[in-house]
Write a protein that holds these residues in place. Sequence first.
Motif, PDB file in Angstrom:
ATOM      1  N   VAL A 104       0.881  -1.358  -0.064  1.00 11.47           N
ATOM      2  CA  VAL A 104       0.004   0.075  -0.201  1.00 11.47           C
ATOM      3  C   VAL A 104       0.907   1.263  -0.082  1.00 11.47           C
ATOM      4  CG1 VAL A 104      -1.747   1.275   1.257  1.00 11.47           C
ATOM      5  CG2 VAL A 104      -1.839  -1.224   0.998  1.00 11.47           C
ATOM      6  N   SER A 157      -6.175  -1.304  -1.294  1.00 13.57           N
ATOM      7  CA  SER A 157      -6.781  -1.598  -0.195  1.00 13.57           C
ATOM      8  C   SER A 157      -6.519  -3.109   0.533  1.00 13.57           C
ATOM      9  CB  SER A 157      -8.128  -1.343  -0.400  1.00 13.57           C
ATOM     10  OG  SER A 157      -9.010  -1.763   0.735  1.00 13.57           O
ATOM     11  N   VAL A 177      -3.119   7.630   2.098  1.00 13.79           N
ATOM     12  CA  VAL A 177      -3.746   6.321   2.861  1.00 13.79           C
ATOM     13  C   VAL A 177      -4.490   6.803   3.908  1.00 13.79           C
ATOM     14  CG1 VAL A 177      -3.204   4.283   3.730  1.00 13.79           C
ATOM     15  CG2 VAL A 177      -1.781   5.022   1.969  1.00 13.79           C
ATOM     16  N   GLN A 218      -6.518   1.894   3.100  1.00 15.69           N
ATOM     17  CA  GLN A 218      -6.795   2.181   1.703  1.00 15.69           C
ATOM     18  C   GLN A 218      -6.460   3.646   1.416  1.00 15.69           C
ATOM     19  OE1 GLN A 218     -10.866   0.478   0.829  1.00 15.69           O
ATOM     20  NE2 GLN A 218     -11.397   2.608   0.478  1.00 15.69           N
ATOM     21  N   ARG A 219      -6.159   3.433  -0.069  1.00 20.00           N
ATOM     22  CA  ARG A 219      -6.013   4.699  -0.818  1.00 20.00           C
ATOM     23  C   ARG A 219      -6.867   5.822  -0.832  1.00 20.00           C
ATOM     24  NH1 ARG A 219      -0.904   4.333  -1.535  1.00 20.00           N
ATOM     25  NH2 ARG A 219      -0.637   6.355  -2.783  1.00 20.00           N
TER      26      ARG A 219
END
Length: 554
Positions: free
Chosen positions: A265, A272, A290, A530-531
Amino acid sequence: MRIRSVGFRLAVPIAAIGLILSGCSANNGHGGDIAIGSNNQINAHDPSELRDGGNLRLQISAMPEIFNPLHVDSDADAGEVVSWTLPSTFRSDAAGKLTVDNNFYTDIELTGTNPQVVTYTINPKAVWSDGTPITWEDLASQAHAQSGRDPNYQIAATSGFDRVAKVERGVDDRQAVVTFNKHYAEWQGLFGLLLPKVATATPQAFDDFYRNGMPLSAGPFMVTNIDRAQNRITLGRNPQWWGNTPKLDTVTYSVLDIPARIAAVQNNEIDSVDISGIAEVTTARNTPGVQVLRTPLPRFSHFTFNGAPGSILEDPALRRAIAKGIDRQAIASATLLGVVDDPKPLNNHIYMEGQKGYQDNSGVIAYNPEQAARELDELGWKLNGDVREKDGRKLILRDVMYQQDLWVQIAKIAQQNLAAIGVKLEIETYPGQGLFTDIIDPGNFDIAQFSWVGSVLPLAALPQIYAYDPEAPLSNKGRIGSPELNALIEQTISELDPKKAIELANQADRMIFEEVHSIPITQSPGAVAQRNEVANWGAFGLASPDYTTVGFLK
């Protein structure tokens, strides 16, 4: 793991513990604990705010052994992949409320109670990816395969199909009428994921059709490529899909070991991932672009005991003594302290804390090392040096698990606890690939650590995991059970009154604790790194994803 089937539990090797649990915004620090089913965090946006196209990059821990989610060899990684591609009956919101999935069914209704009858009306637009209509025959074939009446079908669970007397054609081929020979409390869980009749027609087809790929599907996406050399699975849009056009073009699942996922990530290689532990959460929070999304999950880690005939833990009295020597509160504190307000172990096998029906039934195995030592003495396991011995056999237990730091941390605490009462615990770690098929399913363990992914219909786990038939053990990995428990489970899942069903389920749970079938450790608080640009994806909790609205912000 975002398993959308509402009918049964799947085993996962990863540890879903040590996660931040908070009701505050995703990028804030630690906040107050929230209960399961209260809300969720998926970076929700209207689809109009998303760009068309794009590839969502996700992670699984091992290449699936099989893509048939109903097969005993299946696991949560397989379920994660195939949930994009197969029909479902109901959708669940963040509170666990079920509504019919109108992409696949226009109506699913309980149309009789004596006998119990459920009528499924299939969406007239619904077709398999080869263009053939989805019909009542698909439901009838799956009901037969999952009924358990033919032991050659290697099913993970009967999931209520053992109570189905017949599946008949309704007003046309697009309607199935299911008649039960016994009441089934969680009838909404039937056909949580539907397979085409070609995949369930024979035991060989059930084993082979989805063994190495998915030649037929019916969701908004389909498997378009499996690259075993690169350990990568690609999903693309299903050209036969009749519903809303998905925002994404493709979804790519890459097999990554747990230690590599947060770096992926950070390096913008994955969009994700589920995360666990303070280190991963802190890393994610400090990574530009993130966010950390958090929602409690119906997923829990546990110790499963091997009580099969001839095993060292065959005697339930020995299992109880050993269970009393494990300090589950110490494990919860060590893995959750500082990331939740009140770290504590899970004390129910059926209901998660926060779900209606949850109560503490674990008193029979409450931590009490002095009593544990006395009981071991009474059972004839006498100290000989540091380790107890009986009839020349040392009390040495093999504890197997996925190779992950958090699992090992749990095992080491248990190892120290048990050493204090003269029990030696040997820790064995394995990669995700083959952990179940090669180690746990054949019973090559004394204690096994893994997690169960649950659902909004928790009673389905009772016959799947905790009932025991030596000829059809289903997901009862430790081969532990009794006729009395089987009878109580039968009574529970036959009860159509929800309040009475909860009372019976808790009676069954107390019996499961008394038998020491397994020991729950902790419930997953559910955190995802998660981005920021990913929308309508993340920490779903009890909710079902809408795969057509997942995408990237403009």
